[in-house]
Design a protein around this motif. Structure first.
Motif, PDB file in Angstrom:
ATOM      1  N   GLN A  30       0.611  -1.346  -0.063  1.00 25.33           N
ATOM      2  CA  GLN A  30      -0.232  -0.167   0.063  1.00 25.33           C
ATOM      3  C   GLN A  30       0.759   1.265   0.098  1.00 25.33           C
ATOM      4  N   GLN A  77      -6.465  -0.157  -3.335  1.00 26.36           N
ATOM      5  CA  GLN A  77      -6.301   0.771  -1.993  1.00 26.36           C
ATOM      6  C   GLN A  77      -7.281   0.209  -1.003  1.00 26.36           C
ATOM      7  N   ARG A  78      -6.659   0.209   0.114  1.00 28.37           N
ATOM      8  CA  ARG A  78      -7.489  -0.259   1.363  1.00 28.37           C
ATOM      9  C   ARG A  78      -7.352   1.124   2.328  1.00 28.37           C
TER      10      ARG A  78
END
Length: 97
Positions: A30, A77-78
């Motif tokens: 990320q 994307q978290r």
């Protein structure tokens, strides 16, 4: 002279492309984690690319991400945790420019 400046442009470009392809492959890494560890992420790399080549920001982001940025965010994307955001803030504070 900085030793990085002794590397010819073709070699530097090949290494840059390899880095970009590696980051595309590692979509599990990320951006917030990259920022927390190294103080830069894919967005930084795309901004530097845009600045270096006088490119439109969206064009540079698509080149780095391999797809439109909004699509990459939706697919990969978290949400960032408070801990990730704190590490990122500490890391970015170490950047000199």
């Amino acid at each position: 002279m900085d030793p990085i400046d002794t590397i010819d442009d073709a070699t530097a470009a090949a290494a840059f492309r390899r880095l970009v392809r590696h980051l595309r492959h590692r979509d599990d890494a990320q951006n917030v984690d990259l920022m927390g560890l190294a103080g830069f992420c894919r967005n930084c790399l795309s901004d530097w690319t845009a600045e270096a080549g006088a490119l439109d920001k969206d064009v540079a982001r698509e080149a780095i991400y391999g797809m439109p940025y909004d699509r990459w965010k939706a697919e990969h994307q978290r949400p960032a945790s408070p801990e990730q955001l704190a590490r990122m803030a500490d890391s970015v504070a170490k950047n000199t420019r």
